[in-house]
Every structure is written in structure tokens, then in C-alpha cells.
Design a protein around this motif. Structure first.
Motif, PDB file in Angstrom:
ATOM      1  N   PHE A   1      15.465 -25.642  61.824  1.00 19.15           N
ATOM      2  CA  PHE A   1      14.658 -26.083  63.049  1.00 19.15           C
ATOM      3  C   PHE A   1      15.435 -26.712  63.936  1.00 19.15           C
ATOM      4  O   PHE A   1      16.153 -27.688  63.581  1.00 19.15           O
ATOM      5  CB  PHE A   1      13.516 -27.056  62.387  1.00 19.15           C
ATOM      6  CG  PHE A   1      12.649 -27.436  63.396  1.00 19.15           C
ATOM      7  CD1 PHE A   1      11.514 -26.685  63.915  1.00 19.15           C
ATOM      8  CD2 PHE A   1      13.181 -28.602  64.416  1.00 19.15           C
ATOM      9  CE1 PHE A   1      10.723 -27.115  64.825  1.00 19.15           C
ATOM     10  CE2 PHE A   1      11.967 -29.006  65.449  1.00 19.15           C
ATOM     11  CZ  PHE A   1      10.971 -28.206  65.755  1.00 19.15           C
TER      12      PHE A   1
ATOM     13  N   GLU B   1       9.377 -31.357  75.441  1.00 17.76           N
ATOM     14  CA  GLU B   1       8.970 -32.042  76.862  1.00 17.76           C
ATOM     15  C   GLU B   1      10.211 -32.988  77.299  1.00 17.76           C
ATOM     16  O   GLU B   1      10.300 -33.242  78.435  1.00 17.76           O
ATOM     17  CB  GLU B   1       7.800 -32.559  76.802  1.00 17.76           C
ATOM     18  CG  GLU B   1       7.415 -33.793  75.629  1.00 17.76           C
ATOM     19  CD  GLU B   1       6.917 -33.249  74.286  1.00 17.76           C
ATOM     20  OE1 GLU B   1       6.913 -31.849  74.163  1.00 17.76           O
ATOM     21  OE2 GLU B   1       6.263 -33.940  73.497  1.00 17.76           O
TER      22      GLU B   1
ATOM     23  N   THR C   1      12.774 -36.098  67.898  1.00 21.32           N
ATOM     24  CA  THR C   1      11.788 -36.436  66.825  1.00 21.32           C
ATOM     25  C   THR C   1      10.885 -35.595  66.398  1.00 21.32           C
ATOM     26  O   THR C   1      10.542 -35.353  65.327  1.00 21.32           O
ATOM     27  CB  THR C   1      10.422 -37.436  67.539  1.00 21.32           C
ATOM     28  OG1 THR C   1      10.424 -37.044  68.981  1.00 21.32           O
ATOM     29  CG2 THR C   1      11.296 -38.843  67.760  1.00 21.32           C
ATOM     30  N   SER C   2      10.707 -34.099  67.119  1.00 26.53           N
ATOM     31  CA  SER C   2      10.169 -33.073  66.437  1.00 26.53           C
ATOM     32  C   SER C   2      11.179 -32.682  65.383  1.00 26.53           C
ATOM     33  O   SER C   2      10.713 -32.161  64.320  1.00 26.53           O
ATOM     34  CB  SER C   2      10.011 -31.964  67.291  1.00 26.53           C
ATOM     35  OG  SER C   2      11.444 -31.679  68.012  1.00 26.53           O
TER      36      SER C   2
ATOM     37  N   GLY D   1      10.358 -34.798  62.192  1.00 28.20           N
ATOM     38  CA  GLY D   1       9.299 -34.157  61.516  1.00 28.20           C
ATOM     39  C   GLY D   1       9.668 -33.159  60.762  1.00 28.20           C
ATOM     40  O   GLY D   1       9.114 -32.977  59.765  1.00 28.20           O
TER      41      GLY D   1
ATOM     42  N   ARG E   1       5.904 -41.730  69.280  1.00 23.60           N
ATOM     43  CA  ARG E   1       6.300 -40.566  69.076  1.00 23.60           C
ATOM     44  C   ARG E   1       5.673 -39.678  68.032  1.00 23.60           C
ATOM     45  O   ARG E   1       6.227 -38.671  67.691  1.00 23.60           O
ATOM     46  CB  ARG E   1       7.846 -40.570  68.600  1.00 23.60           C
ATOM     47  CG  ARG E   1       8.709 -41.702  69.436  1.00 23.60           C
ATOM     48  CD  ARG E   1       8.533 -41.050  70.923  1.00 23.60           C
ATOM     49  NE  ARG E   1       9.343 -42.302  71.858  1.00 23.60           N
ATOM     50  CZ  ARG E   1       9.108 -42.475  72.860  1.00 23.60           C
ATOM     51  NH1 ARG E   1       8.146 -41.552  73.681  1.00 23.60           N
ATOM     52  NH2 ARG E   1       9.497 -43.452  73.658  1.00 23.60           N
TER      53      ARG E   1
ATOM     54  N   ALA F   1       5.288 -35.916  68.705  1.00 25.10           N
ATOM     55  CA  ALA F   1       6.341 -34.977  68.665  1.00 25.10           C
ATOM     56  C   ALA F   1       6.544 -34.759  67.276  1.00 25.10           C
ATOM     57  O   ALA F   1       7.221 -33.609  66.866  1.00 25.10           O
ATOM     58  CB  ALA F   1       7.385 -35.757  69.638  1.00 25.10           C
ATOM     59  N   ILE F   2       6.721 -35.846  66.488  1.00 20.72           N
ATOM     60  CA  ILE F   2       7.173 -35.861  65.219  1.00 20.72           C
ATOM     61  C   ILE F   2       6.096 -34.650  64.368  1.00 20.72           C
ATOM     62  O   ILE F   2       6.581 -33.906  63.596  1.00 20.72           O
ATOM     63  CB  ILE F   2       6.977 -36.955  64.403  1.00 20.72           C
ATOM     64  CG1 ILE F   2       8.216 -37.873  64.795  1.00 20.72           C
ATOM     65  CG2 ILE F   2       7.216 -36.886  62.892  1.00 20.72           C
ATOM     66  CD1 ILE F   2       8.306 -39.217  64.432  1.00 20.72           C
TER      67      ILE F   2
ATOM     68  N   SER G   1       4.360 -32.369  65.595  1.00 24.69           N
ATOM     69  CA  SER G   1       4.624 -31.037  66.410  1.00 24.69           C
ATOM     70  C   SER G   1       5.788 -30.518  65.465  1.00 24.69           C
ATOM     71  O   SER G   1       5.662 -29.197  65.002  1.00 24.69           O
ATOM     72  CB  SER G   1       4.901 -30.961  67.565  1.00 24.69           C
ATOM     73  OG  SER G   1       4.014 -31.489  68.436  1.00 24.69           O
ATOM     74  N   GLY G   2       6.745 -31.090  65.448  1.00 22.50           N
ATOM     75  CA  GLY G   2       7.857 -30.405  64.678  1.00 22.50           C
ATOM     76  C   GLY G   2       7.498 -30.152  63.215  1.00 22.50           C
ATOM     77  O   GLY G   2       7.968 -28.979  62.633  1.00 22.50           O
ATOM     78  N   LEU G   3       6.867 -31.033  62.528  1.00 16.06           N
ATOM     79  CA  LEU G   3       6.414 -30.918  61.278  1.00 16.06           C
ATOM     80  C   LEU G   3       5.570 -29.674  60.875  1.00 16.06           C
ATOM     81  O   LEU G   3       5.673 -28.923  60.200  1.00 16.06           O
ATOM     82  CB  LEU G   3       5.729 -32.127  60.632  1.00 16.06           C
ATOM     83  CG  LEU G   3       5.048 -32.150  59.184  1.00 16.06           C
ATOM     84  CD1 LEU G   3       6.160 -31.916  58.224  1.00 16.06           C
ATOM     85  CD2 LEU G   3       4.549 -33.403  59.028  1.00 16.06           C
TER      86      LEU G   3
ATOM     87  N   HIS H   1       4.000 -36.819  75.071  1.00 21.02           N
ATOM     88  CA  HIS H   1       4.085 -35.952  74.080  1.00 21.02           C
ATOM     89  C   HIS H   1       2.658 -35.475  73.972  1.00 21.02           C
ATOM     90  O   HIS H   1       2.396 -34.583  73.407  1.00 21.02           O
ATOM     91  CB  HIS H   1       4.428 -36.676  72.568  1.00 21.02           C
ATOM     92  CG  HIS H   1       5.848 -37.316  73.080  1.00 21.02           C
ATOM     93  ND1 HIS H   1       6.750 -36.587  73.459  1.00 21.02           N
ATOM     94  CD2 HIS H   1       6.218 -38.600  72.750  1.00 21.02           C
ATOM     95  CE1 HIS H   1       7.969 -37.487  73.341  1.00 21.02           C
ATOM     96  NE2 HIS H   1       7.728 -38.509  72.987  1.00 21.02           N
TER      97      HIS H   1
ATOM     98  N   HIS I   1       1.875 -32.588  76.215  1.00 19.15           N
ATOM     99  CA  HIS I   1       2.545 -31.375  75.767  1.00 19.15           C
ATOM    100  C   HIS I   1       2.110 -30.849  74.304  1.00 19.15           C
ATOM    101  O   HIS I   1       2.015 -29.732  74.267  1.00 19.15           O
ATOM    102  CB  HIS I   1       3.977 -31.636  75.905  1.00 19.15           C
ATOM    103  CG  HIS I   1       4.536 -31.757  77.344  1.00 19.15           C
ATOM    104  ND1 HIS I   1       4.717 -30.733  78.224  1.00 19.15           N
ATOM    105  CD2 HIS I   1       4.861 -32.830  78.104  1.00 19.15           C
ATOM    106  CE1 HIS I   1       5.194 -31.035  79.319  1.00 19.15           C
ATOM    107  NE2 HIS I   1       4.996 -32.373  79.318  1.00 19.15           N
TER     108      HIS I   1
END
Ligand code: SF4
Lengths: 615, 349
Positions: free
Chosen positions: A258, A288, A295-296, A299, B86, B89-90, B92-94, B119, B122
Motif C-alpha cells: 500500500f 489530500e 497516515t493512510s 492505517g 488524522r 486518513a488512517i 481510509s488507508g485501513l 481529511h 476528502h
């Protein structure tokens, strides 16, 4: 006049023209062909940060340099043997880098009054004698291509656009390159539009023939193939190597990849490459902002992916808080910083090595992070996999430093097979009887990686200080001290897992040259030239900046003087002085380009001379 | 590509255990102040969990910073208490990495609308399948009482002793404007209504945004009394129900009609208008949703509660998966060695 061949070991050619003249493409073709015929190749593109700078201006000049040789070239080269300049501005900007008596291949059509004015020439350099001291070959290439394509029913603008291929053909003739690779490429690229394809092929060939028929270009140069190991090769830039490295690391770790990222020069290409890896199951998000980029990724890492974020200095600044979170969470994460000249927006397209101390120490709290640095474009591949290996094995974010120079520069790469590469996989935690979120591996001190979806391991983690073992929130002051120390020790222990340095040269002596990152190439070339003069200098190159290799201190103690050349005002120097308590001599440059070999060699000679060391 | 996660992601559940709300209570004391609105939100979330059809180990709560962001510690599922702003955003990635998970975000007005505002808009526009519960207490409580982006103009707080000058965000309008596909509002002292909203959010595939008025007894006590007390609530709020006319009042004697493109209150008892003249709520009408949400700060109109908008469309995480599958189908699964080699390679023999 009879044409004769002269054999040279290495040569440097630079194609320069207007942003719209196709110089990047021309340079890439020359480089690919040279590599394919077996030369060792290093390249560097140099283009304006404006996307379409006004035509003919000094700041609109785009260039591509290729250093190719029968032996190691190491860098894109310092001084140019042959400059191809498509207009007055590109001559003006690049002439300073051409060797004495170097060859100038000039397009006369780019030296009209308007061009001269834009380039701020008072008179035409082709005619006013100011280029004395160079071998000047000036032709009206526009006129030539018009004649070649006389029978083609194409608009004049399109005909003019082929002039770079004429220049390329001429350069192929000059250096005796085979035409087939570029012909094949043209066939593929313009296969759909026969007319354009044929026009390009014809002009390219005409450029080559022009050299053969010409009266004035009497000398041709031969650069023989290098003695390379058998195998499959390709040219690759550092950014491409990072992207591939991430995809391969994920496969070798048996994890999905990822990437969370945000566009920023000169790191954006990594995002471009990875966004094209869908077929390989790779997921990416263009977020964004830089913070959301990292941070994504955190995650995704929490979810069990090999997660990465890619950026350059300004973006690294924005990611700092989240890197601290990753330290606290002890989750694997690869942060790639393609360094550029700062501070602030700085010189966005120009390289520098000035993020080192930020990578090491630029976070609030005690937040140690392993820091690695790649030394060449192809080394970016290996070091990316290494960063991933350390991140996963030690459950930690890892910063990989590259820079704009190796990120955009290319060199030939011996493509490995997947089997040749190390297995870096680890196992997720699954056993609910023994699991505790911060119960560590006694050897690596890594905590277990328990991912959502695993029954019975439901647990909570976060940025608040954790109780050792249980991972529950803890405000206990002694626990905090202990956890800070454990996190530091975990990173320090990585030293057992990285290779010792091998000294190039004697194990002791007057002077030790210590380099890191992309200055490797210039240092190698400097050493080669000094050794020709029988000067004894030893060299170590650092790929690991945190932790530093275990034997660095011992090695340093065997030398009277230590010189650290770096593209900043002395950051590794500060680190080594503080760590090993001894003075270091710095050679520091922040001019938006890398060292020339000569600059490093001169500094070394100056130091040795002041010591009274005779040759 | 085969990965270590495949087993977890593709695990088939023939049967999901019959949980009770207690199964979702983490073995830890809840540390909010007595009387904090957070308690009732927590208990309603724990109540709906047994019935959302997801095994416990597939549920994750992510949060940022603030009183509300302590929420994950209190849920006995996977939890991630991150850094200020955040969470989305976290999450979203997860969710993109792990579409098999049920991902929830607990956040507050400061965390979500201020430091995390970027965040929020978006994640909302992408329609990532995340359920957001925003505890709105119109104040920064964990930092002890500064005004937030939802505080009211003139409000006196520790950082606005002479009154707030900034106009506040209307959270539901921000959510709608940025593309949220599910937008709802509730309040802490109406548990059954909240429970209904959480159930709806859990069922919704896509980005769901539920704003809950959560009273902060310490720093902004009574901020929502007008909308939550039974003495005033019937005339100050209107409860939205899909397919039903917009009526409110103590005896449902009031209604909302469209006067041009503006909503207007009418009294049905006066005989001039009947129920048939009133706006019928349609959750799926995006224009109506904007109009209803815009009523929020209009003192002449009741404040809407309930599901303002619900739209069904593909989620971002689904689209990521589809794009990958589509490419694999068309071009075949990628071979990394081919990728490494690239198009322009040569062999030294
Ligand atoms: S300070 Fe306010 S919001 Fe925070 S826990 Fe106490 S009552 Fe709840």
C-alpha cells in the motif's frame, strides 16, 4: 578528408535544447542504446521547474547528460566531451561545462537574431570567434530535415519537430552506435501512424548519414563495451528502482503493498510508477496532503499491509508528527525522502543531502527511527528492500533517503530474479493464549504484529504511552522511561543485523574519506584519479546512518584525518563528531548539483599537501 | 499475488456468534466526566454491535484526539487511538487495504472539522466505506474550554473571553457539500433515536456521517438544551422520516412548506394549509437534503434531526478492488520479474 577512429575509455555527451525540443527523449535513446551495446552508463536529466518555459529563453533550456564507458562511470560525468546545442540559449547555459577543445554540435537555425537576443548574446558566437578553443560544427538542422522530408506531406511545424532525431543520428555516427535500438523504438512508438513513423526514421538515418558523408567531422570515437557480468540488464532511474523495490519487497514479505502519497518534486515519479502496478495487486491512494499520505499508510500498516509513503523535504516536514505516531505504535512503515535543496520550497528540482539531521532527530520526544541512504540509482532498489526488511522485522518506521540526483539519474541495472532476493517475511500473531500487544521478541525487541480479523486478539493501541507488555495506556513515569529506552534499544540492536563496513584502500593511513548517499559516485571517481597519481587514500561509504555500522568507530580511529564531503553544510560531520568525539573535515556544497570528482580530489590533495605528504 | 493476509480477508463465516452488548465492553473503566454525553453514545454503539452482522474481530474503531477520541479504548474490538485530526486518513488507508473490515471513526467537532477538516472533506468525497460518529459539543473540551469550529458566534470561552467572532460550520452541510452519501443528526439524550441512526449508518455502504449533539457538562453545559429538552424540543427541532411529511410541534400542528425555494413554517391548525401541502421527506433527494440541512442555523425554522440524506453508490474501496480485478482480468496477473525487466532490456551473454 579521411575519417578516422579514436578509441576512448569513457565519454560524456550532453543534449541541450529548448524545453519543447525533445532533449529528454533524445538523451534517453542515446543512453539506452549505449547501455544495450554494453557500455556502463550514468545519466542525468536537467530540466527547468517551469512546465513550459517560454521558447528560446535561458531558463527554458532542457538538457540530458550521458556518461558512458568501457569501465565504471559512477556518475553522470563532470565535464562534457560533446555538447549538442539546439539553440543559442542552450549553448550559453551549458558551455561552461564543456571540456577544453570539446566538441560543439550546433543547430545554426537556433542562432537567429531572435534566439541570440533571448539568449542575451550580443553577437553570434558561431561567427564572432568566441568559441575558439572548442571544435565547432554548426549546421542548419532545420534546413536539413526540411530537405529530407521534402516528399512528405507534413505541416512544417511537424517537420521541424524531427530535428532532435537528426541530431541524435549525428551523435550515433560520431560515437559509432548501432541504429537498430532507436529504429525499433520509433517503430513501436509511432507504429500506428505510418507517415510520422517513416518521417522520423528517415530523419534519424539522415542525421547518421550526414556524419558519414560530411567533410568536416573527421574523427569518430569508439567506446568499447564494458566487461559486464552475464545477465539481463536495463536502464533504471532511482525513482523507478524505489517503486520496483517496494513491489518486490511486498512480494518477498508476502504482504500486499500500500502506498499513501502526495505529489511532490522530485519524488512524484515513484507515485506514478506504483499507480501503474494494479495488475500486481498493489494499492495506492493519492491523498489530500502529505499528512494524509503517511497516515493512510499507517492505517494500511495497522491492517497488515507493507505500507509506504514517498515524499521530499517539505513533505517530510509535514509527516513528522505521524512518524512519531508510528514509532509509538511500533508498526512497520517505509518513508522515502527524495531530498531536494531546501529550506522551504528551495530549489525543487535540484538535489541536496540536507535532510539527514531531520531524518535522524527531527521529531518531538524520544523517537528513534532507522535511517538508510541509497548511493546510486540501482542501489535505490536494494536499499528499498532493506528498508522494508528492517521495518517488518523490527516493527518500526524506517526512513530511506535518496535525492533528486540519483532519483532522476539512471544507470544500467543487472535485473535480479526474485529467487536471488532475500525472503523478508515474518509471521502475524495468532495465538490468543500468549499474545500481548507489547510483548517483545527477546532478540529484536520487536512487538508482535496482530492484525484486525484475527479472532481473540482484539486490542487497542494508540499514541498515548503504552504499558510495557500489555500495551494499555500508562501514565506511570517509570514505565515511560523504560519504554523510551526500549524503543531506543530496539533501533540500536539493528546494528547486529547490518553489514560491517569494508574499507576501500588501506586499513590505516593519513586520510579516510567518508561518504554517504549519492556522493558515492563522485568520490569513487576522485579516488580513481588520485590513485593514478599514487596517492594513498582510503574510503568508506555509509548506507546506514542510524544505526551506524558497528566498525565505523574503529576504522576511523586508524586514520589521522577524516574528510566528509556532503551536499549540505556539514550534517554527517556533526553526527560523526558527536558520536566519535573527534574532529572531521567537511567539504560542503549546496549549489543544486553534486560534487565533481575534481572538487573532491582537489580537497584531498589540499589536505595531504598541508600535511606535507609527498606523492 | 498471494499474501499472508489472504486467509483473513477471504475467511468465510458460516455463522457469526450471537453477541450481546456486553461482549463489546472493554475491560477498562470509562473515564469521561459523570454526565458527559459520551456515555449514552457509547452504550448505543455497544447495543447495535451484536446485530450488524460482522464478527467482532472484523470491527475496528479509529479515533483522533479529544474527549470523544477515547472511544476506541472502551470498545472490545480492534481499536486505534491516533493523533489529532488524522483518524479519517488512517481509517481510509485501513479500509482500502482491508475492505473486509467494518471501520468506524469516533471524532469530535475540533478533531473532525478543524485540524482534521481536510481529511473529513476528502474521505467524504471519495465515499470510503467508513462510519463516522462526530460528537459535537461545540467546544474543545480536552484542552479545557476553547471555542471550536462549531461554537456559536458570541460564545464566551477561555480563548474568546469577549465572544467568538468566527461563524461556525454547519456539520451536515459540510458533509453534504463534500459528497457524504449518508448524513444524519441525533442527540445524546434520545437513545432510541441514536440507536436507529447508528444502525442505519452501519447498514449504509459508503461514507456515513452521523453528528451527535453531545453535552459537555464541564465546559459547555446546556449548549443543546433548546434542542434536547422536552419543553422546547417539539418546536425547536423536526424529526425527519423518509416518505413522511415534515410535521413538528407539541401536537404535530406545525409543518414545513416550500415557499419558492425556501422552507417556511406553517400552522396546520389555522386551516390554510393541510398535511398535503407539506414537504415530504425523501432521503435520496440531494437538493432537498441541502435545503433541510440549511435549516439548521435558521432561527425561524426547526432544526432537522434524523437521516437527512442517504445515497447508494459504489464505495472507493470497492472501486479500488474492481479496478485491480478488471486489470488482472484483462491483462492477466502481473509477473513481477517482467515488471522488473521492463520493456527495454538487453542481455549480456
Ligand atoms: S470534559 Fe466534557 S466532553 Fe470531556 S469528558 Fe468531560 S463532559 Fe465529556
Amino acid at each position: 578528408m579521411e575519417q578516422q577512429f579514436v578509441e576512448v575509455e569513457k565519454a560524456v555527451i550532453r543534449f541541450a535544447g529548448d524545453s519543447g525540443d525533445g532533449m529528454q527523449l533524445t538523451g534517453t535513446q542515446f543512453s539506452d542504446t549505449s547501455a544495450e551495446m554494453g557500455n556502463i552508463v550514468n545519466t542525468f536529466p536537467d530540466y527547468p521547474s517551469e512546465i513550459r518555459a517560454p521558447e528560446g529563453t535561458l531558463y527554458g533550456v532542457s538538457a540530458y547528460q550521458i556518461h558512458f564507458g568501457a569501465t565504471n562511470t559512477n556518475t553522470p560525468g563532470d565535464k562534457i566531451d560533446v555538447l549538442v546545442a539546439m539553440n543559442a540559449a542552450s549553448l550559453k547555459v551549458n558551455l561552461k561545462d564543456v571540456k577544453k577543445h570539446g566538441i560543439l554540435l550546433l543547430n545554426k537555425a537556433g542562432f537567429k537574431d531572435k534566439n541570440l537576443k533571448l539568449a542575451k548574446y550580443e553577437s553570434n558566437p558561431i561567427e564572432d570567434g568566441s568559441l575558439k578553443g572548442y571544435q565547432v560544427f554548426a549546421y542548419d538542422i532545420n534546413e536539413q530535415v526540411r530537405r529530407v522530408l521534402e516528399d512528405f506531406d507534413l505541416p512544417p511545424k511537424m517537420i521541424d519537430r524531427t530535428k532532435n532525431l537528426f541530431a541524435l543520428g549525428l551523435a550515433y555516427w560520431l560515437f559509432d552506435r548501432p541504429l537498430e535500438p532507436t529504429q525499433n523504438w520509433l517503430n513501436k512508438k509511432f507504429g500506428k501512424d505510418e507517415k510520422i513513423r517513416d518521417a522520423n526514421l528517415k530523419v534519424f538515418k539522415a542525421g547518421y548519414n550526414f556524419g558519414a558523408m560530411g567533410q568536416d567531422l573527421a574523427v569518430r570515437y569508439i567506446v568499447r563495451p564494458a566487461d559486464l557480468r552475464k545477465g539481463i540488464y536495463r536502464n533504471i532511474t532511482g525513482n523507478n528502482a524505489v517503486a520496483l523495490g517496494l513491489a518486490v519487497a511486498a512480494q518477498k514479505a508476502e504482504l500486499p503493498l500500500f502506498l499513501g502519497s502526495y505529489p511532490i518534486t522530485p519524488a512524484t515519479e515513484i507515485l506514478h510508477f506504483i499507480s501503474g502496478y494494479k495488475q500486481y495487486g498493489v494499492k495506492h491512494m493519492q491523498m489530500e496532503d502529505e499528512i494524509a499520505g503517511i497516515t493512510s499508510a499507517i492505517g494500511a500498516s495497522y491492517g497488515g499491509a507493507l505500507a509506504a509513503t514517498t515524499t521530499s523535504g517539505p513533505g517530510l516536514s509535514l509527516k513528522v508528527e505521524a512518524m512519531g505516531l508510528a514509532v509509538m505504535l511500533e508498526l512497520p512503515l517505509v518513508v522515502v525522502d527524495v531530498q531536494r535543496a531546501g529550506p522551504s520550497t528551495g530549489l525543487p528540482t535540484k538535489p541536496e543531502q540536507s535532510d539527514l539531521l531531520m531524518a535522524l532527530w527531527g521529531r518531538h520526544g524520544e523517537a528513534p527511527i532507522p535511517v538508510l541512504a541509497a548511493s546510486t540509482a540501482t542501489d535505490c532498489f536494494d536499499m528499498t528492500i532493506e528498508a522494508a526488511r528492517i521495518a517488518i522485522k523490527y516493527m518500526t518506521p524506517v526512513i530511506l533517503l535518496t535525492d533528486g540526483y540519483i532519483a532522476q539519474g539512471s544507470e544500467a541495472w543487472k535485473v535480479p530474479t526474485l529467487d536471488e532476493l532475500p525472503d523478508i517475511s515474518i509471521k502475524f500473531a495468532t495465538d490468543k493464549e500468549t499474545y500481548a500487544p507489547y510483548k517483545r521478541d527477546p532478540e529484536t525487541l520487536a512487538r508482535p504484529w496482530a492484525v484486525p480479523g484475527t479472532p481473540g486478539l482484539e486490542h487497542r493501541i494508540g499514541g498515548l504511552e503504552k504499558d510495557n507488555i500489555t500495551g494499555l495506556v500508562s501514565h506511570d513515569p517509570l514505565n515511560h522511561q523504560r519504554m523510551c529506552e526500549i524503543r531506543a534499544e530496539k533501533v540500536e540492536r539493528i546494528v547486529q543485523d547490518i553489514p560491517d563496513l569494508v574499507v576501500d584502500g588501506d586499513e590505516s593511513g593519513e586520510l579516510l574519506l567518508v561518504t554517504w548517499g549519492s556522493t558515492w559516485g563522485s568520490a569513487r571517481n576522485a579516488l580513481a584519479s588520485l590513485r593514478e597519481k599514487d596517492l594513498k587514500i582510503s574510503h568508506v561509504h555509509l548506507k546506514y546512518l542510524n544505526p551506524l555500522p558497528a566498525n565505523l568507530g574503529d576504522i576511523m580511529s586508524n586514520f589521522k584525518k577524516i574528510l566528509v564531503p556532503e551536499l549540505n553544510l556539514g550534517q554527517l560531520k556533526i553526527l560523526l563528531q558527536y558520536k566519535y568525539m573527534r574532529p572531521i573535515i567537511g567539504l560542503n556544497k549546496v549549489q543544486g548539483n553534486t560534487f565533481t570528482a575534481e572538487e573532491i580530489a582537489n580537497k584531498i590533495e589540499e589536505i595531504l599537501l598541508s600535511e606535507g605528504v609527498s606523492k | 499475488m498471494i499474501t499472508q493476509l489472504d486467509g483473513l480477508i477471504n475467511k468465510e463465516y458460516t455463522e457469526i456468534p450471537q453477541y450481546t452488548p456486553k461482549d463489546f465492553k472493554a475491560p477498562i473503566d470509562v473515564r469521561w466526566c459523570a454526565g458527559c454525553g459520551g456515555y449514552s453514545i457509547l452504550s448505543q454503539v455497544q447495543r447495535i454491535m451484536p446485530d450488524i452482522g460482522v464478527p467482532k474481530e472484523k470491527i475496528v474503531f479509529v479515533s483522533g484526539i479529544g474527549c470523544s477520541s477515547r472511544f476506541p479504548y472502551y470498545m472490545d474490538v480492534y481499536g486505534f487511538h491516533s493523533i489529532h485530526g488524522r483518524a479519517l486518513a488512517i481509517a481510509s488507508g485501513l479500509k482500502v487495504a482491508r475492505p473486509d473490515l467494518s471501520v468506524w471513526v469516533a471524532t469530535g467537532d475540533g478533531d473532525c472539522m478543524s485540524i482534521g477538516g481536510n481529511h473529513m472533506i476528502h474521505a467524504s468525497r471519495r465515499n470510503v466505506d467508513i462510519n463516522v460518529i462526530m460528537f459535537n459539543n461545540e467546544i474543545y473540551s480536552l484542552t479545557k474550554g476553547q471555542f471550536s469550529p462549531t461554537s456559536r458566534v458570541g460564545q464566551k470561552t477561555k480563548s474568546s473571553p469577549f465572544g467568538v467572532l468566527d461563524d461556525p460550520f454547519n456539520p451536515s452541510s459540510l458533509a453534504l457539500g463534500s459528497g457524504s452519501t449518508f448524513v444524519a443528526r441525533g442527540y445524546d439524550n434520545n437513545p432510541s433515536h441514536m440507536k436507529h441512526l447508528f444502525q442505519r449508518a452501519a447498514q449504509h455502504k459508503g461514507f456515513s456521517f452521523v453528528e451527535i449533539y453531545a453535552n459537555c457538562v464541564i465546559f459547555n453545559d446546556g449548549a443543546f438544551d433548546e434542542y434536547t429538552r422536552k419543553e422546547t424540543r417539539p418546536t425547536s427541532t423536526i424529526n425527519l422520516e423518509h416518505g413522511k411529511p415534515l410535521v413538528f410541534g407539541f401536537k404535530n400542528e406545525l409543518g414545513i412548506i416550500m415557499d419558492g425555494y425556501k422552507p417556511k413554517v406553517v400552522n396546520l391548525d389555522e386551516g390554510k394549509y393541510s398535511v398535503n401541502d407539506l414537504i415530504i421527506h425523501n432521503e435520496e433527494d440531494s437538493t432537498l437534503a441541502l435545503i433541510l440541512s440549511d435549516m439548521s442555523f435558521n432561527p425561524e425554522l426547526p432544526r432537522p434531526m434524523g437521516v437527512i440524506y442517504a445515497e447508494s453508490k459504489p464505495t472507493y474501496d470497492q472501486k479500488v478492488t474492481w479496478q485491480i480485478n478488471d486489470l488482472i482480468e484483462r491483462k492477466g496477473e502481473g509477473n513481477l520479474e517482467d515488471l522488473m525487466r521492463g520493456d527495454e532490456w538487453w542481455e549480456i551473454k
